[in-house]
Design a protein around this motif. Structure first.
Motif, PDB file in Angstrom:
ATOM      1  N   UNK A 155      33.262  35.362  25.766  1.00 10.58           N
ATOM      2  CA  UNK A 155      33.213  36.481  26.690  1.00 10.58           C
ATOM      3  C   UNK A 155      34.611  37.006  26.955  1.00 10.58           C
ATOM      4  N   UNK A 156      34.708  38.301  27.242  1.00 16.36           N
ATOM      5  CA  UNK A 156      36.012  38.924  27.442  1.00 16.36           C
ATOM      6  C   UNK A 156      36.279  39.303  28.891  1.00 16.36           C
ATOM      7  N   UNK A 157      35.280  39.162  29.752  1.00 16.56           N
ATOM      8  CA  UNK A 157      35.430  39.553  31.155  1.00 16.56           C
ATOM      9  C   UNK A 157      35.771  38.336  32.015  1.00 16.56           C
ATOM     10  N   UNK A 158      36.390  38.558  33.164  1.00 17.96           N
ATOM     11  CA  UNK A 158      36.616  37.446  34.098  1.00 17.96           C
ATOM     12  C   UNK A 158      35.288  36.830  34.527  1.00 17.96           C
ATOM     13  N   UNK A 159      35.274  35.562  34.854  1.00 15.36           N
ATOM     14  CA  UNK A 159      34.021  34.899  35.240  1.00 15.36           C
ATOM     15  C   UNK A 159      33.581  35.325  36.636  1.00 15.36           C
ATOM     16  N   UNK A 160      32.285  35.257  36.926  1.00 15.97           N
ATOM     17  CA  UNK A 160      31.802  35.574  38.276  1.00 15.97           C
ATOM     18  C   UNK A 160      32.138  34.452  39.246  1.00 15.97           C
ATOM     19  N   UNK A 161      32.614  34.816  40.431  1.00 23.23           N
ATOM     20  CA  UNK A 161      32.921  33.852  41.478  1.00 23.23           C
ATOM     21  C   UNK A 161      32.119  34.226  42.714  1.00 23.23           C
ATOM     22  N   UNK A 162      31.738  33.222  43.485  1.00 25.93           N
ATOM     23  CA  UNK A 162      30.884  33.436  44.648  1.00 25.93           C
ATOM     24  C   UNK A 162      31.711  33.497  45.924  1.00 25.93           C
ATOM     25  N   UNK A 168      36.360  45.372  45.089  1.00 29.55           N
ATOM     26  CA  UNK A 168      36.802  45.971  43.832  1.00 29.55           C
ATOM     27  C   UNK A 168      36.280  45.132  42.655  1.00 29.55           C
ATOM     28  N   UNK A 169      36.841  45.316  41.506  1.00 31.05           N
ATOM     29  CA  UNK A 169      36.400  44.620  40.297  1.00 31.05           C
ATOM     30  C   UNK A 169      37.497  43.690  39.806  1.00 31.05           C
ATOM     31  N   UNK A 206      42.618  38.500  37.843  1.00 32.20           N
ATOM     32  CA  UNK A 206      42.970  38.678  39.244  1.00 32.20           C
ATOM     33  C   UNK A 206      41.777  39.220  40.000  1.00 32.20           C
ATOM     34  N   UNK A 207      41.480  38.594  41.128  1.00 37.37           N
ATOM     35  CA  UNK A 207      40.444  39.107  42.019  1.00 37.37           C
ATOM     36  C   UNK A 207      41.111  39.660  43.266  1.00 37.37           C
ATOM     37  N   UNK A 208      40.398  40.513  43.980  1.00 38.30           N
ATOM     38  CA  UNK A 208      40.882  41.076  45.236  1.00 38.30           C
ATOM     39  C   UNK A 208      39.924  40.669  46.339  1.00 38.30           C
TER      40      UNK A 208
END
Length: 374
Positions: free
Chosen positions: A49-56, A65-66, A75-77
């Motif tokens: 996969x090329x996208x960042x992983x989902x975090x809860x 944001x995304x 990086x998450x916001x």
């Protein structure tokens, strides 16, 4: 009649056996579910996969944001009631993180300097480890990794210590395959983050087994009044006092420290009159190295080439004060004063800059990996 009775008994026995098997299966499934809930599985993501992983979301953190980046460097916001505004958290996973869903990893919390942001922490050394996770939380332009005394300034709520220690760490442990123990957790930082690294390890030695300061503001006593006043300058936006450098670069109109607030907002009065500065002395890392018993300490510093207008010139004295304190306590430590940088990598000039910190990290990270593995 006897034959029919025998058949009935066999059928009843089969029913009992089937019921027992069903009950055993149900218990096994329940146990498996309980174990799955007890240990975070980490991002449900394939290595390709090329996208960042989902975090809860959780622990007071809400993602907005995304997420930006790839599956192992992103990086998450987030928002949090503890600190006004939006905040970046950069996460670097080992390259083989998705290969073995049962493997768990130690974590390095890396604290940036002032007035940087997690996104700007692009040291190549931070991406070289295949055996630990690195988390870089936002510390603000001048948050100083502390819960501010005055929460009613123009900046809004400023509980950076709560944000990091009570929210970011459990959020990471809940979402990623970490080893959530003291032995498997380290905190290090540059400049302002060097203060934060020692400060966090001192207030919560139960959380960290390793702490490291890279050119850190680790003496805020009157012995290093220059560093204390530099902190005050960042809080009050006295830009002329902190943006001057050997190159003379200074742009007060675009200061990252606007708006300025009262000098007492962070730790109360910084002035040593009638013990008015007692809160500064309470958080001074150099004065409380005894709190780091059981925590491995690393200190890196240069001398700015002996030039007084170079921040590293003054930070060397602060580092020496910390070393003297550890010597007096009989503490073990790893101490590197690379002076003008001539023997410390190919780009380091002994100054307060990323080239020297890159070399610091190239020395620090393998030592962290060995300590985590021991």
């Amino acid at each position: 009649m006897a034959r029919a009775s025998k058949c009935w008994r066999l059928t009843a026995t089969g029913m009992v056996t089937a019921l027992a098997l069903a009950l055993a299966l149900a218990l096994a499934l329940a146990l498996a579910l309980a174990l799955a809930l007890a240990l975070p599985a980490g991002p449900a993501q394939a290595a390709g996969d090329t996208a960042p992983p989902p975090l809860t979301n959780g622990f007071g953190l809400t993602q907005v944001d995304t997420a930006v980046g790839g599956p192992t460097n992103f990086t998450i916001t987030v928002t949090t009631p503890e600190v006004a505004g939006k905040h970046h958290i950069k996460i670097i996973l080992p390259s083989g993180y998705y290969d073995d869903p049962n493997r768990r990893y130690p974590v390095l919390y890396f604290l940036h300097g002032s007035p940087d942001d997690p996104i700007q922490q692009n040291y190549s050394a931070l991406t070289m480890s295949d055996s630990m996770i690195t988390v870089i939380p936002d510390g603000g332009a001048r948050g100083w990794y502390a819960n501010w005394l005055n929460q009613k300034t123009q900046l809004g709520t400023q509980n950076w210590e709560n944000f990091h220690l009570k929210q970011v760490i459990p959020f990471v442990d809940a979402n990623l395959r970490t080893i959530p123990t003291k032995k498997a957790r380290a905190v290090a930082g540059v400049s302002m983050g060097g203060f934060g690294a020692l400060h966090y390890a001192q207030v919560r030695p139960d959380l960290f087994s390793q702490t490291a300061s890279l050119s850190g503001d680790i003496d805020l006593s009157v012995r290093s009044m220059d560093l204390r006043l530099a902190v005050v300058a960042s809080v009050t936006d006295a830009l002329g006092a902190i943006c001057g450098s050997a190159s003379g670069a200074c742009d007060p109109d675009n200061s990252p420290y606007k708006p300025g607030v009262d000098s007492d907002a962070l730790f109360g009065s910084p002035y040593p009159v009638f013990n008015a500065d007692w809160r500064w002395n309470e958080v001074d890392p150099a004065a409380h190295m005894d709190k780091l018993a059981g925590v491995d300490v690393s200190i890196y510093v240069g001398n700015g080439g002996g030039v007084p207008t170079e921040p590293e010139f003054w930070l060397e004295g602060a580092a020496q004060h910390v070393k003297d304190s550890m010597d007096a306590l009989g503490m073990p430590y790893h101490y590197v004063d690379y002076g003008d940088g001539s023997t410390w990598g190919t780009q380091c000039n002994g100054g307060h800059n990323g080239a020297c910190w890159e070399q610091d990290l190239r020395d620090l990270i393998p030592r962290l990996e060995r300590a985590f593995a021991s």
